[in-house]
Write a protein that holds these residues in place. Structure first.
Motif: not given
Length: 118
Positions: A92-118
């Motif tokens: 609910x907080x994340x949604x409210x912040x996004x709607x208020x324009x307070x959240x932008x894409x951080x361009x974070x790419x995961x470093x987990x390797x358990x999917x075999x894609x990353x």
């Protein structure tokens, strides 16, 4: 418009492909929340599942996520879903912040390797 949030225990899950379920929030034209629904996550890693076309078929246009690999980002974007990474906390907080324009894409790419894609 609809947005999806990978969810675990009411919070954004750190890795979208392993979330417990997705919370899909429907917004009206004035960006007021008109409904929330739970959609169970398919078995297996999100980047290898068919979750992106399923979400797109439900009308999802934005994914507010914690972290995900580039393969998942590519698949979501190919299904015309905007990806916003770097989200954390109660949905609910994340949604409210996004709607208020307070959240932008951080361009974070995961470093987990358990999917075999990353």
């Amino acid at each position: 418009m609809k947005i999806a949030l990978p969810t675990r225990d009411g919070n954004i899950d750190d890795h979208f492909g392993h979330c417990n379920h997705y919370t899909i929030i429907t917004l009206d034209d004035d960006q007021n929340i008109v409904s929330k629904e739970r959609m169970d996550s398919p078995e297996g890693c999100g980047c290898k599942s068919d979750i992106a076309p399923i979400l797109a078929s439900k009308g999802v246009k934005v994914m507010l996520a914690g972290n995900m690999g580039q393969g998942a980002v590519n698949i979501l974007q190919a299904n015309k879903i905007q990806v916003v990474r770097g989200c954390s906390g109660p949905i609910d907080e994340v949604t409210a912040k996004w709607l208020a324009g307070e959240i932008k894409d951080e361009l974070i790419v995961c470093n987990h390797h358990d999917c075999g894609h990353h």
